[in-house]
Design a protein around this motif. Structure first.
Motif, PDB file in Angstrom:
ATOM      1  N   ASP A  37      24.841  -3.798   2.624  1.00 53.82           N
ATOM      2  CA  ASP A  37      24.249  -2.345   2.588  1.00 53.82           C
ATOM      3  C   ASP A  37      23.227  -2.098   1.855  1.00 53.82           C
ATOM      4  O   ASP A  37      22.355  -1.203   2.081  1.00 53.82           O
ATOM      5  CB  ASP A  37      25.594  -1.423   2.292  1.00 53.82           C
ATOM      6  N   ASP A  38      23.049  -2.681   0.602  1.00 52.80           N
ATOM      7  CA  ASP A  38      21.911  -2.551  -0.091  1.00 52.80           C
ATOM      8  C   ASP A  38      20.699  -2.884   0.629  1.00 52.80           C
ATOM      9  O   ASP A  38      19.578  -2.556   0.776  1.00 52.80           O
ATOM     10  CB  ASP A  38      21.828  -3.309  -1.337  1.00 52.80           C
ATOM     11  N   MET A  39      20.634  -4.136   1.360  1.00 54.98           N
ATOM     12  CA  MET A  39      19.611  -4.786   1.935  1.00 54.98           C
ATOM     13  C   MET A  39      19.153  -3.955   3.219  1.00 54.98           C
ATOM     14  O   MET A  39      18.004  -3.585   3.375  1.00 54.98           O
ATOM     15  CB  MET A  39      20.068  -5.959   2.579  1.00 54.98           C
ATOM     16  N   ILE A  40      20.097  -3.134   3.988  1.00 54.20           N
ATOM     17  CA  ILE A  40      19.933  -2.501   5.068  1.00 54.20           C
ATOM     18  C   ILE A  40      19.095  -1.248   4.817  1.00 54.20           C
ATOM     19  O   ILE A  40      18.349  -0.627   5.379  1.00 54.20           O
ATOM     20  CB  ILE A  40      21.263  -2.289   5.942  1.00 54.20           C
ATOM     21  N   LYS A  41      19.703  -0.633   3.716  1.00 51.99           N
ATOM     22  CA  LYS A  41      19.117   0.664   3.014  1.00 51.99           C
ATOM     23  C   LYS A  41      17.818   0.450   2.556  1.00 51.99           C
ATOM     24  O   LYS A  41      16.672   1.413   3.041  1.00 51.99           O
ATOM     25  CB  LYS A  41      19.959   1.283   1.867  1.00 51.99           C
ATOM     26  N   LEU A  42      17.465  -0.663   2.097  1.00 51.59           N
ATOM     27  CA  LEU A  42      16.201  -0.899   1.667  1.00 51.59           C
ATOM     28  C   LEU A  42      15.315  -1.186   2.792  1.00 51.59           C
ATOM     29  O   LEU A  42      14.069  -0.719   2.844  1.00 51.59           O
ATOM     30  CB  LEU A  42      16.423  -2.058   0.621  1.00 51.59           C
ATOM     31  N   ILE A  43      15.737  -1.897   3.798  1.00 46.17           N
ATOM     32  CA  ILE A  43      15.018  -2.164   5.097  1.00 46.17           C
ATOM     33  C   ILE A  43      14.629  -0.918   5.789  1.00 46.17           C
ATOM     34  O   ILE A  43      13.565  -0.541   6.164  1.00 46.17           O
ATOM     35  CB  ILE A  43      15.745  -3.086   6.046  1.00 46.17           C
ATOM     36  N   GLU A  55       0.887  -1.168  -0.030  1.00 49.26           N
ATOM     37  CA  GLU A  55       0.047  -0.039  -0.012  1.00 49.26           C
ATOM     38  C   GLU A  55       0.879   1.183   0.187  1.00 49.26           C
ATOM     39  O   GLU A  55       0.479   2.452  -0.305  1.00 49.26           O
ATOM     40  CB  GLU A  55      -1.034   0.184   1.214  1.00 49.26           C
ATOM     41  N   CYS A  56       2.073   1.282   0.556  1.00 46.87           N
ATOM     42  CA  CYS A  56       3.089   2.351   0.331  1.00 46.87           C
ATOM     43  C   CYS A  56       3.489   2.268  -0.829  1.00 46.87           C
ATOM     44  O   CYS A  56       4.683   3.188  -0.957  1.00 46.87           O
ATOM     45  CB  CYS A  56       4.052   2.078   1.463  1.00 46.87           C
ATOM     46  N   GLU A  57       3.243   1.701  -1.929  1.00 44.41           N
ATOM     47  CA  GLU A  57       3.679   1.353  -3.402  1.00 44.41           C
ATOM     48  C   GLU A  57       5.298   1.361  -3.182  1.00 44.41           C
ATOM     49  O   GLU A  57       5.950   1.833  -4.137  1.00 44.41           O
ATOM     50  CB  GLU A  57       3.422   2.748  -3.991  1.00 44.41           C
ATOM     51  N   LEU A  58       5.600   0.257  -2.609  1.00 52.95           N
ATOM     52  CA  LEU A  58       7.148  -0.023  -2.669  1.00 52.95           C
ATOM     53  C   LEU A  58       7.505  -1.360  -3.299  1.00 52.95           C
ATOM     54  O   LEU A  58       8.754  -1.348  -3.629  1.00 52.95           O
ATOM     55  CB  LEU A  58       7.621  -0.167  -1.055  1.00 52.95           C
ATOM     56  N   LYS A  59       6.588  -1.977  -3.950  1.00 48.21           N
ATOM     57  CA  LYS A  59       6.720  -3.190  -4.599  1.00 48.21           C
ATOM     58  C   LYS A  59       7.605  -2.726  -5.774  1.00 48.21           C
ATOM     59  O   LYS A  59       7.462  -1.792  -6.559  1.00 48.21           O
ATOM     60  CB  LYS A  59       5.257  -3.697  -5.323  1.00 48.21           C
ATOM     61  N   GLY A  60       8.859  -3.409  -5.956  1.00 43.66           N
ATOM     62  CA  GLY A  60       9.817  -3.218  -7.189  1.00 43.66           C
ATOM     63  C   GLY A  60      10.882  -2.369  -6.555  1.00 43.66           C
ATOM     64  O   GLY A  60      11.910  -1.799  -7.584  1.00 43.66           O
ATOM     65  N   THR A  61      10.894  -1.736  -5.531  1.00 38.20           N
ATOM     66  CA  THR A  61      11.735  -0.738  -5.075  1.00 38.20           C
ATOM     67  C   THR A  61      13.120  -1.322  -5.011  1.00 38.20           C
ATOM     68  O   THR A  61      13.098  -2.419  -4.398  1.00 38.20           O
ATOM     69  CB  THR A  61      11.386   0.178  -3.676  1.00 38.20           C
ATOM     70  N   ARG A  62      13.963  -0.557  -5.546  1.00 39.32           N
ATOM     71  CA  ARG A  62      15.298  -1.300  -5.576  1.00 39.32           C
ATOM     72  C   ARG A  62      16.411  -0.438  -5.226  1.00 39.32           C
ATOM     73  O   ARG A  62      16.624   0.633  -5.307  1.00 39.32           O
ATOM     74  CB  ARG A  62      15.708  -1.744  -6.964  1.00 39.32           C
ATOM     75  N   ILE A  63      17.354  -1.118  -4.308  1.00 38.53           N
ATOM     76  CA  ILE A  63      18.472  -0.342  -3.934  1.00 38.53           C
ATOM     77  C   ILE A  63      19.641  -1.254  -4.354  1.00 38.53           C
ATOM     78  O   ILE A  63      19.749  -2.545  -3.738  1.00 38.53           O
ATOM     79  CB  ILE A  63      18.553   0.029  -2.517  1.00 38.53           C
ATOM     80  N   GLY A  64      20.484  -0.954  -5.091  1.00 35.89           N
ATOM     81  CA  GLY A  64      21.590  -1.885  -5.699  1.00 35.89           C
ATOM     82  C   GLY A  64      20.820  -3.082  -6.604  1.00 35.89           C
ATOM     83  O   GLY A  64      19.961  -2.886  -7.165  1.00 35.89           O
ATOM     84  N   ASP A  65      21.042  -4.177  -5.999  1.00 38.91           N
ATOM     85  CA  ASP A  65      20.563  -5.479  -6.556  1.00 38.91           C
ATOM     86  C   ASP A  65      19.324  -6.019  -5.469  1.00 38.91           C
ATOM     87  O   ASP A  65      18.970  -7.134  -5.766  1.00 38.91           O
ATOM     88  CB  ASP A  65      21.516  -6.564  -6.849  1.00 38.91           C
ATOM     89  N   ALA A  66      19.244  -5.160  -4.520  1.00 43.68           N
ATOM     90  CA  ALA A  66      18.309  -5.468  -3.422  1.00 43.68           C
ATOM     91  C   ALA A  66      17.007  -4.783  -3.678  1.00 43.68           C
ATOM     92  O   ALA A  66      16.813  -3.875  -4.168  1.00 43.68           O
ATOM     93  CB  ALA A  66      18.639  -5.367  -2.074  1.00 43.68           C
ATOM     94  N   GLU A  67      15.672  -5.803  -3.950  1.00 37.27           N
ATOM     95  CA  GLU A  67      14.441  -5.344  -4.756  1.00 37.27           C
ATOM     96  C   GLU A  67      13.290  -6.077  -3.687  1.00 37.27           C
ATOM     97  O   GLU A  67      13.392  -7.033  -3.415  1.00 37.27           O
ATOM     98  CB  GLU A  67      14.361  -6.005  -5.930  1.00 37.27           C
TER      99      GLU A  67
END
Ligand SMILES: Cc1cc2nc3c(=O)[nH]c(=O)nc-3n(C[C@H](O)[C@H](O)[C@H](O)COP(=O)(O)OP(=O)(O)OC[C@H]3O[C@@H](n4cnc5c(N)ncnc54)[C@H](O)[C@@H]3O)c2cc1C
Length: 292
Positions: free
Chosen positions: A263-269, A233-245
């Motif tokens: 770091d990609d994972m942590i930033k995305l989290i 609902e926050c329209e985050l599906k498909g949001t990607r940082i580096g290769d973490a999506e």
């Protein structure tokens, strides 16, 4: 081998390999202490020696719920090379903690014993599943558990009855390395179990992104909500940082599109937590274990 561990008393290997090779999501670097345990007796020695040196241990099963960062001085112990066994003791089945959950379900099916089908398709070992109180479709593994055998953090072999343990949503009070778990399963015809296993796996394949590595659900479902729905609902599906999506199939899964790093994972989290908090007023709590 580092001085902390006495190589003469151990057959287990202190591995130089990258944690990426073992992590289900294929993320991780080198660890200072990464043991591939070969025998249960070695576990006691490793844990005792780690304890003497004031080092924390981290049991690693299928590594399907651990995100490895800088693991520092932690003594990581992989269970995969310890001999596996299943024993029938009266109406209990005692299984070594490094048994893959799917292999265990399949083996029990041959004896017309079921109950754990809801866990079919998850890349877990028994020990990891018990430690996490793994669950799905309204059921959790603790309902079938009777007792566990652990190597305590002092290096002692102990049996702990289920009543002495606390089980919650993806959380237990277990402290130590589980080496065996005893279950009471349900009497069920093999064909019924097989049908249920196939249905569960098909459902998972429809709902979850099995085409890329992941750690399953990233966040716990807050009371009364589904984390995946909130993120979607926050329209985050498909949001990607580096290769973490954020998976387009299931928003509570973060997938590694190839070369994602910690770091990609942590930033995305952090981004997901921030967006969900700002838009929904709910602070998501991690289900995965971040070791950093
Ligand atoms: C595609 C996919 C689907 C998933 N679906 C589900 C699901 O439906 N339900 C669910 O609950 N989870 C699910 N998960 C998450 C994960 O599989 C579970 O949390 C599982 O229980 C972890 O088991 P593991 O052996 O991989 O544990 P690990 O990831 O290796 O470890 C997880 C935790 O358990 C501890 N641990 C591991 N082994 C032991 C041991 N022998 N003794 C003591 N502590 C130990 C570790 O130190 C760590 O804290 C899914 C994951 C993926 C990738």
């Amino acid at each position: 081998m580092e001085k902390v561990f006495d190589s003469k008393t151990l057959t287990s290997i202190l591995s130089e390999s990258s944690l990426k090779d073992y992590s289900n999501i294929r993320i991780g670097g080198k660890a200072k202490y990464l043991f591939i345990a070969k025998r249960v007796s070695d576990l006691s020695l490793i844990i005792t020696q780690a304890n003497k040196a004031n080092l924390k241990i981290l049991p690693v099963g299928g590594a399907s719920n651990i995100l490895f960062g800088n693991v520092g001085d932690r003594v990581l112990i992989l269970d995969r090379d310890i001999p596996q066994n299943i024993a029938f003791k009266r109406d209990e089945i005692v299984v070594s903690s490094n048994y893959n959950i799917n292999a265990f379900i399949d083996e029990m099916m041959k004896h017309d014993l079921g109950g754990l089908e809801f866990l079919s398709g998850i890349p877990a070992h028994i020990g990891g599943a018990v430690h996490m109180n793994a669950g799905a479709f309204g059921k959790s593994i603790s309902s079938y558990l009777e007792w566990i055998e652990i190597i305590s953090i002092k290096g002692k072999r102990e049996i702990i009855q289920k009543e002495e343990l606390h089980f919650d949503y993806r959380k237990t009070s277990i402290n130590g390395f589980i080496i065996n778990a005893a279950f009471k399963l349900e009497s069920k015809p093999e064909k019924d179990i097989l049908t249920e296993v196939q249905n569960i796996i098909s459902t998972r394949k429809v709902r979850h992104p099995y085409d890329y590595p992941s750690l399953g659900s990233t966040f716990k479902n807050p009371a009364g909500y589904f984390a995946g729905k909130l993120i979607e609902e926050c329209e985050l599906k498909g949001t990607r940082i580096g290769d973490a999506e954020v998976s387009k199939k299931h928003a509570n899964f973060i997938i590694n599109r190839g070369n994602a790093v910690f770091d990609d994972m942590i930033k995305l989290i952090e981004l997901i937590k921030k967006e969900v908090f700002e838009k929904k007023g709910i602070m998501l709590e991690l289900e995965i274990k971040v070791i950093n």
